[in-house]
Design a protein around this motif. Structure first.
Motif, PDB file in Angstrom:
ATOM      1  N   GLU A  77       4.781-123.083  45.901  1.00 25.94           N
ATOM      2  CA  GLU A  77       5.239-122.278  44.778  1.00 25.94           C
ATOM      3  C   GLU A  77       4.120-121.985  43.767  1.00 25.94           C
ATOM      4  N   ASN A  78       3.021-122.714  43.921  1.00 23.39           N
ATOM      5  CA  ASN A  78       1.916-122.525  42.976  1.00 23.39           C
ATOM      6  C   ASN A  78       0.808-121.649  43.541  1.00 23.39           C
ATOM      7  N   ALA A  79       1.040-121.085  44.702  1.00 22.55           N
ATOM      8  CA  ALA A  79      -0.020-120.346  45.396  1.00 22.55           C
ATOM      9  C   ALA A  79      -0.645-119.271  44.499  1.00 22.55           C
ATOM     10  N   GLU A  80       0.187-118.620  43.714  1.00 20.38           N
ATOM     11  CA  GLU A  80      -0.324-117.544  42.858  1.00 20.38           C
ATOM     12  C   GLU A  80      -1.340-118.082  41.850  1.00 20.38           C
ATOM     13  N   LYS A  81      -1.014-119.231  41.298  1.00 19.75           N
ATOM     14  CA  LYS A  81      -1.933-119.857  40.338  1.00 19.75           C
ATOM     15  C   LYS A  81      -3.232-120.262  41.020  1.00 19.75           C
ATOM     16  N   HIS A  82      -3.106-120.727  42.236  1.00 24.59           N
ATOM     17  CA  HIS A  82      -4.309-121.129  42.964  1.00 24.59           C
ATOM     18  C   HIS A  82      -5.209-119.923  43.193  1.00 24.59           C
ATOM     19  N   ARG A  83      -4.575-118.813  43.567  1.00 22.86           N
ATOM     20  CA  ARG A  83      -5.351-117.584  43.787  1.00 22.86           C
ATOM     21  C   ARG A  83      -6.036-117.154  42.491  1.00 22.86           C
ATOM     22  N   ALA A  84      -5.291-117.240  41.407  1.00 21.72           N
ATOM     23  CA  ALA A  84      -5.840-116.830  40.117  1.00 21.72           C
ATOM     24  C   ALA A  84      -7.058-117.682  39.763  1.00 21.72           C
ATOM     25  N   THR A  85      -6.947-118.965  40.075  1.00 17.85           N
ATOM     26  CA  THR A  85      -8.061-119.861  39.779  1.00 17.85           C
ATOM     27  C   THR A  85      -9.286-119.487  40.600  1.00 17.85           C
ATOM     28  N   ALA A  86      -9.061-119.168  41.852  1.00 15.67           N
ATOM     29  CA  ALA A  86     -10.176-118.778  42.722  1.00 15.67           C
ATOM     30  C   ALA A  86     -10.826-117.506  42.172  1.00 15.67           C
ATOM     31  N   LYS A  87     -10.003-116.578  41.750  1.00 16.41           N
ATOM     32  CA  LYS A  87     -10.516-115.310  41.202  1.00 16.41           C
ATOM     33  C   LYS A  87     -11.344-115.574  39.947  1.00 16.41           C
ATOM     34  N   ARG A  88     -10.828-116.482  39.152  1.00 17.80           N
ATOM     35  CA  ARG A  88     -11.533-116.814  37.917  1.00 17.80           C
ATOM     36  C   ARG A  88     -12.926-117.358  38.221  1.00 17.80           C
ATOM     37  N   LEU A  89     -12.973-118.253  39.190  1.00 17.59           N
ATOM     38  CA  LEU A  89     -14.260-118.822  39.579  1.00 17.59           C
ATOM     39  C   LEU A  89     -15.190-117.724  40.109  1.00 17.59           C
TER      40      LEU A  89
END
Length: 562
Positions: A77-89
């Motif tokens: 359910e947190n996949a979107e947040k994980h993607r966002a974090t990767a994008k941020r990096l």
RNA sequence: GUCCGGUUCGUCUAGGGGUUAGGACACCGCCCUUUCACGGCGGCAACACGGGUUCAAAUCCCGUACCGGAUACCA
């Protein structure tokens, strides 16, 4: 800061013993420190994760009574947040797009593939040789915009770090001590797959941060992952939690303990289903890879919590011992012993509910066994012959008032207490102990052979003993009144003696002398006929417990003889 | 291959410079006994190997062997 720990299984199978122990240690640590024990289901591998597995894991935790403190987190359910974090990096230049085509699947199994690739590289591989690592932002953006697929990788040991004295990750593990790893040993790990799927190390770090985890307690197989995760923490500018890695639980051949190879022994629920007490198994698990240093084996949950400390966790793996083709040793000896120890010595009123559940599931339970407004365990004075051996003079003459009504709550409690002395699991109450609760019990062929067939005279003697019991103790009228739940052993208004151990002993001894045989022959023959098995408590107790009616009836039975 | 970790009775472990190397399970024997998988007493059984350091090493250091883990666009 309050301690927050988590157990984070991936639902790709049942709850493995090693995982169960990791959950236990997390739980103990949380309780010990007044912290919170959280649960996170790492179900990001959609292909392998199943709901059934999640349920089985939850079942296992529930059985062990390792309750979690907050809502369960489902990692998917947190996949979107994980993607966002990767994008941020990626934005911050701490990660880069890798446009390399995903490697084609090979016939080799994954482990072999990895090893093979490593071997080919001969240790010469430069972990930083990715051609896209230093692609200009412009070109990278353009190619992405053009729809070219890419994975996102973390830039490990970038130029900005070059002023550091040593290029390595390091952390102090609460169990394994100082751990260091050169950046050169760590590949630029993939954070986001080319299909946009976040990978394990990213997901773990993001979730642990979000859940404000302070201590990560998990299997030693994650020791090297930790370095990668620390890199992610650093890139994110977050202080990593404390790590504590646990030694692994190995199979008898010192290899991995796996379902593939070892089957059900590895699954926690197997033990629940085999009649283990959660308290006993928890106790056993706690002592695999951890010890207090005391010469003590039995610990209640409260004691485990009180004594638990990461300092007591070992660094060497523990072997879970069992023998595949030996039914007696199907699982670890010590686990079996510990369960038996609990069954025999735990407070009776704590055991009773478990026995009730077992009898219920075997359809042997009767409502009369439940207390009728009485205290759960009434103290019933002993009538056992063994208790009076020291002083014959003081043997009570008539103990009828002490004998609980057959089938009553008191009788039930006393019976459980009597038979538990030789039991190993809860299952024994419905199998070995079946004859105490039902007329429909099996006869062990070995017992028949050993105790009946060898002594043909018993064919005549045992029914004769039944007659003797009937004349000495029987109560025809009462028996007719209530065939199932018989009245106490004293017949109303008759002068017949109560069916108690002391009285039974006298009769049986006289009978044995008459027949000029050994007491053991009669007793063991009777045991087999009355209980179906060759082992059990003192036969005098068995007689008394079964009551005169059932004793007489079973002694006359011919079923076992044919 | 490389990196990381580990190695005390068969198994779980205590012990971290001086111990008859302790306990538990399992196994074996004896006792109790009407049986027994209860209970009691006892026994067998271990510092992976080689070098150092030290008056003294299971314990500290180095090496070797063996075992395990990791090494993936699995978790």
């Amino acid at each position: 800061m309050t301690v927050r720990v988590r157990f984070a299984p991936s639902p790709t199978g049942y709850l493995h013993l090693g995982a169960a122990r990791a959950a236990l240690f997390n739980y103990l640590y949380a309780r010990k420190t007044g912290g919170r024990f959280l649960l996170r289901i790492e179900d990001t591998d959609l292909a392998r994760s199943t709901e059934e597995s999640t349920r089985s894991i939850l079942d296992g935790l529930q059985w062990l009574e390792l309750g979690h403190d907050e809502e369960i987190v489902f990692q998917s359910e947190n996949a979107e947040k994980h993607r966002a974090t990767a994008k941020r990096l990626l934005e911050e230049g701490k990660a880069y797009r890798d446009f390399t085509q995903k490697a084609a699947p090979s016939d080799l199994n994954v482990k072999d593939q990895i090893r093979e690739r490593a071997r080919q590289n001969q240790g010469e591989k430069n972990m930083r040789d990715n051609e896209y690592r230093d692609l200009s932002k412009q070109e990278s953006d353009d190619r992405a915009a053009a729809g070219e697929p890419f994975a996102i990788r973390l830039k490990v040991g970038t130029a900005s770090d070059s002023d550091r004295v040593s290029l390595k990750t390091s952390f102090t593990d609460a169990v394994y001590g100082l751990q260091e790893r050169a950046y050169a040993e760590t590949e630029d790990l993939v954070l986001l797959r080319s299909d946009g799927h976040p990978l394990y190390n990213l997901a773990v770090v993001c979730d642990d941060i979000e859940m404000q985890i302070t201590h990560v307690i998990r299997g030693q197989d994650h020791l090297t992952n930790t370095h990668k995760q620390i890199l992610i923490y650093e890139a994110l500018g977050v202080t990593p939690p404390t790590f504590a890695h646990l030694p692994l639980i190995l199979a008898p051949n010192k290899g991995k303990l796996s379902k593939r190879k070892h089957g059900e022994v590895v699954s926690l629920t197997t033990y629940r289903d085999a009649g283990f007490l959660a308290a006993a198994f928890r106790n056993f698990l706690a002592l695999l890879g951890w010890s207090t240093g005391e010469e003590k084996e039995i610990y209640s949950l409260e004691e485990l919590i009180e004594k638990f400390s990461l300092d007591g966790v070992h660094r060497s793996n523990a072997v879970f011992n069992f023998t595949e083709n030996d039914p007696r040793k199907w699982t670890d000896d010590k686990a079996q012993w510990m369960n038996a120890e609990y069954i025999r010595t735990m407070p009776l009123d704590e055991l009773l509910p478990f026995v009730k559940a077992e009898l219920k599931s075997a359809k042997l339970w009767r409502e009369e066994y439940d207390p009728e407004g009485r205290a759960l365990t009434s103290t019933v004075p002993s009538t056992r012959a063994a208790d009076f051996q020291t002083d014959d003079e003081e043997r009570p003459e008539n103990l009828a008032f002490d004998i609980p009504e057959i089938g009553s709550h008191d009788w039930y409690v006393r019976t459980v207490d009597l038979i538990r002395q030789r039991f190993f699991t809860l299952k024994d109450f419905s199998s070995q102990g079946r004859a105490y609760f039902s007329e429909d019990y099996d006869f062990d062929p070995a017992a028949i052979d050993k105790n009946l067939t060898k002594f043909p005279d018993l064919r005549v003697w045992l029914p004769e003993l039944a007659d003797r019991f009937e004349t000495e103790f029987g109560d025809v009228e009462a028996a007719a009144d209530s065939p199932r739940v018989s009245s106490p052993h004293v017949s109303k208004g008759s002068s017949r003696k109560p069916f108690t151990e002391l009285n039974i002993e006298t009769v049986v001894k006289a009978f044995t002398e008459e027949k000029a045989t050994k007491l053991g022959v009669i007793m063991n023959g009777a045991r087999t006929l009355l209980t179906g098995v060759a082992v059990g408590p003192s036969m005098l107790s068995v007689f008394e417990t079964l009551g005169v009616e059932r004793t007489v009836m079973r002694l006359r039975s011919r079923v076992a003889w044919n």
